[in-house]
Design an enzyme around this catalytic site. Structure first.
Site, PDB file in Angstrom:
ATOM      1  NE  ARG A  23      -6.652 -10.222   3.884  1.00 54.16           N
ATOM      2  CZ  ARG A  23      -7.815  -9.583   3.849  1.00 54.16           C
ATOM      3  NH1 ARG A  23      -7.845  -8.284   3.923  1.00 54.16           N
ATOM      4  NH2 ARG A  23      -8.959 -10.254   3.736  1.00 54.16           N
TER       5      ARG A  23
ATOM      6  CG  HIS B 184      -9.365  -2.584   1.972  1.00 54.11           C
ATOM      7  ND1 HIS B 184      -9.689  -3.351   3.058  1.00 54.11           N
ATOM      8  CD2 HIS B 184      -8.106  -2.926   1.651  1.00 54.11           C
ATOM      9  CE1 HIS B 184      -8.661  -4.118   3.385  1.00 54.11           C
ATOM     10  NE2 HIS B 184      -7.679  -3.887   2.531  1.00 54.11           N
TER      11      HIS B 184
ATOM     12  CE1 TYR C 187      -4.303  -1.560   0.804  1.00 53.12           C
ATOM     13  CE2 TYR C 187      -2.844  -3.186   1.762  1.00 53.12           C
ATOM     14  CZ  TYR C 187      -4.091  -2.825   1.285  1.00 53.12           C
ATOM     15  OH  TYR C 187      -5.112  -3.741   1.288  1.00 53.12           O
TER      16      TYR C 187
ATOM     17  CG  HIS D 164      -8.140  -7.342  -0.462  1.00 49.56           C
ATOM     18  ND1 HIS D 164      -7.076  -8.150  -0.159  1.00 49.56           N
ATOM     19  CD2 HIS D 164      -8.019  -6.256   0.336  1.00 49.56           C
ATOM     20  CE1 HIS D 164      -6.356  -7.585   0.793  1.00 49.56           C
ATOM     21  NE2 HIS D 164      -6.894  -6.434   1.112  1.00 49.56           N
TER      22      HIS D 164
ATOM     23  CE1 TYR E 213      -2.018  -7.071   2.472  1.00 46.62           C
ATOM     24  CE2 TYR E 213      -3.279  -6.774   0.471  1.00 46.62           C
ATOM     25  CZ  TYR E 213      -3.180  -6.702   1.843  1.00 46.62           C
ATOM     26  OH  TYR E 213      -4.246  -6.254   2.580  1.00 46.62           O
TER      27      TYR E 213
END
Ligand code: BEZ
Ligand code: FE
Length: 272
Positions: free
Chosen positions: A207, A212, A152, A210, A186
């Site tokens: 994970r 969010h 991120y 995706h 990730y």
């Protein structure tokens, strides 16, 4: 087995003035005792457990919260989500907020591109409505996702400020739309005791890919959720158990990129 040991301890909390604190602490004692008896816990094992919890605490600082990661990987965070989510037939299910949400992102016009990294282009779009079908105009939609390197913005000094984060308002028909790139799977942070726990128990830290979403509109329950990619190799083994079948979406190939259509259904506050 001496059952009165557990009773003695719960009775020791008998004078606790706050009823909810008393309920929580006595239930914790009952379950802890039952757990120790269930596995015949040895002194040595509990000493190692305490060392693990101590190391977990030491890993925490103003930014890193290893206890939340522990709660996530033990599935406790998603159980809490389930307990506290207002279930309503037809409403969109919630998923984990995670540690990478950031407030204060500048609002952008519908249709804007949130990606400043190269990747496979995706057009995300849909409608926000209420269970009755009525569209929700002017709902605030916040989105955030990783770059193709699995990080991120905020974890990665090489990404431009605000990369892959967006803030939009639905139009009069409840519609939203923005351009981005396809999310990437990730690993959650593995350089601490939680990572060691995953390794020691044969679990992976990944994970599935995706994006969010946080959706907020006056008069409705705020929704924190995420959309998971159906083609991701980890979609059935999320390290933090956030995937729900209703939140898995397909990226449909279109014009050299992908189209990702997804509607969201909110719950009116009075129904919650
Ligand atoms: C996330 O989706 O950003 C996340 C959730 C739980 C733990 C780590 C990351
Ligand atoms: Fe995430």
């Amino acid at each position: 087995m001496n059952e009165s040991l557990t009773q003695n301890v719960t009775e020791a909390f008998g004078h606790c003035a706050d009823a909810r604190t008393k309920e929580i602490v006595t239930a914790l004692v009952r379950h802890l005792h039952a757990f120790a008896r269930d596995v015949n816990l040895t002194h040595d094992e509990w000493r190692r457990g305490i060392e693990f919890l101590t190391a977990t605490g030491k890993k925490c600082d103003g930014i890193r919260q290893e206890f939340i990661l522990l709660s996530d990987t033990l599935g406790l965070s998603i159980v809490l989500d389930d307990i506290n989510q207002h279930h309503d037939d037809g409403a969109t299910e919630s998923s984990l907020l995670g540690p990478f949400y950031r407030d204060g992102v500048k609002e952008a016009a519908l249709g804007a591109n949130i990606a400043q990294s190269d990747g496979e282009p995706v057009y995300f779009h849909g409608v926000v409505s209420v269970v009755s079908g009525k569209p929700v105009a002017d709902a605030l939609i916040e989105v955030w996702q990783t770059a193709p390197n699995g990080m991120y913005e905020g974890q990665d000094p090489d990404q431009p400020e605000g990369n892959l984060r967006g803030r939009f308002r639905t139009d009069a028909d409840g519609a939203y739309a923005f351009h981005s790139i396809k999310p990437t799977s990730y690993p959650i942070p593995t350089d601490g005791p939680v990572g060691q726990m995953l390794l020691a128990t044969g679990r992976h830290p990944m994970r599935p890919a995706h994006i969010h979403f946080r959706i907020d509109a006056p008069g409705y329950e705020p929704l924190t959720t995420a959309l998971y990619s159906s083609d991701d190799p980890y979609v059935n083994s999320d390290a933090v158990f956030g995937v729900k079948p209703s939140l898995v979406i397909e990226y449909v190939s279109k014009d050299g990129g992908y189209d990702a259509a997804r509607d969201f259904v909110l719950i009116p506050r009075e129904r919650a």
